[in-house]
Design a protein around this motif. Structure first.
Motif, short mmCIF file in Angstrom:
data_model
loop_
_atom_site.label_atom_id
_atom_site.label_comp_id
_atom_site.label_asym_id
_atom_site.label_seq_id
_atom_site.Cartn_x
_atom_site.Cartn_y
_atom_site.Cartn_z
N SER A 1 15.06 44.59 -33.07
CA SER A 1 14.13 45.30 -32.17
C SER A 1 13.10 44.32 -31.58
N THR A 2 12.67 43.35 -32.36
CA THR A 2 11.75 42.32 -31.87
C THR A 2 12.44 41.45 -30.84
N THR A 3 13.69 41.12 -31.11
CA THR A 3 14.48 40.32 -30.16
C THR A 3 14.60 41.05 -28.83
N SER A 4 14.95 42.33 -28.87
CA SER A 4 15.09 43.11 -27.63
C SER A 4 13.78 43.15 -26.86
N LYS A 5 12.68 43.36 -27.55
CA LYS A 5 11.36 43.41 -26.89
C LYS A 5 11.04 42.07 -26.23
N THR A 6 11.27 40.98 -26.95
CA THR A 6 10.97 39.65 -26.41
C THR A 6 11.87 39.33 -25.23
N LEU A 7 13.14 39.67 -25.32
CA LEU A 7 14.06 39.42 -24.21
C LEU A 7 13.67 40.22 -22.98
N ASN A 8 13.23 41.45 -23.17
CA ASN A 8 12.76 42.27 -22.03
C ASN A 8 11.54 41.63 -21.39
N GLU A 9 10.63 41.10 -22.19
CA GLU A 9 9.44 40.43 -21.65
C GLU A 9 9.82 39.19 -20.86
N LEU A 10 10.76 38.40 -21.39
CA LEU A 10 11.22 37.19 -20.69
C LEU A 10 11.96 37.55 -19.40
N TYR B 1 12.51 34.85 -16.33
CA TYR B 1 13.23 33.76 -17.00
C TYR B 1 14.67 34.11 -17.35
N LEU B 2 14.95 35.41 -17.51
CA LEU B 2 16.27 35.85 -17.96
C LEU B 2 16.81 36.97 -17.09
N ASN B 3 18.14 37.03 -17.04
CA ASN B 3 18.86 38.21 -16.58
C ASN B 3 19.26 38.94 -17.86
N HIS B 4 18.81 40.17 -18.03
CA HIS B 4 19.10 40.92 -19.25
C HIS B 4 19.91 42.16 -18.91
N VAL B 5 21.11 42.23 -19.43
CA VAL B 5 21.96 43.39 -19.24
C VAL B 5 22.14 44.06 -20.60
N PRO B 6 21.52 45.23 -20.82
CA PRO B 6 21.63 45.88 -22.13
C PRO B 6 23.09 46.01 -22.58
N TYR B 7 23.30 45.73 -23.83
CA TYR B 7 24.61 45.80 -24.50
C TYR B 7 25.58 44.70 -24.08
#
Length: 153
Positions: free
Chosen positions: A46-55, A60-66
């Motif tokens: 859950s911490t990883t998901s939160k941090t990745l969403n912030e980035l 800095y990132l393209n984040h595609v859930p799952y």
């Protein structure tokens, strides 16, 4: 890399932990799954998901859930600086008696607090080394700045 494709930043924009995330993603290459990041950095998912969403929100990132994350162009440029900073600072510490491993470990504790300007000045004072204790050192930006401001000999 030219000036326009190299974003302006101080090198102090991110917390040490977020720096770890970006470097981990760069090291893995391509799209990296959230679970792999959680496991590799030993962080709760859950911490990883939160941090990745912030980035991702910061660009800095393209984040595609799952699916996972990968670095944006800005993320790649910033992370290349992070690697360069680590390698220059590690090399610097080996000049003062630390072994390669000691220097790398020590730099990992404080590198997120060293500005881009300071790194460029250290790099310049060291003669723009091409190889550090952790690998090749890139110089596009600091050499450009030096050549732009220096008087021809």
């Amino acid at each position: 890399m030219n000036d326009q494709s190299y974003p302006e930043f101080t090198g102090l924009e991110l917390s040490p932990r977020k720096v770890d995330y970006l470097k981990f993603i760069l090291e893995k290459g391509g799209t990296v799954k959230t679970t792999e990041i959680s496991s590799g950095l030993q962080v709760d998912p859950s911490t990883t998901s939160k941090t990745l969403n912030e980035l991702a929100s910061a660009g800095y990132l393209n984040h595609v859930p799952y699916k996972g994350v990968d670095l944006t162009e800005m993320g790649k440029a910033y992370t290349q600086f992070l690697v360069r900073r680590h390698r220059i600072l590690s090399l610097l510490l080996t000049h003062y008696g630390l072994s390669s491993k000691e220097a790398c470990d020590e730099v990992s504790r404080f590198e997120a607090f060293v500005s881009r300007d300071a790194v460029n000045k250290i790099c310049n004072s060291m003669g723009h080394p091409m190889f550090g204790v952790c690998g090749e050192i890139s110089h596009e930006k600091c050499l450009h700045e030096e050549n732009h401001h220096s008087v021809p000999k």
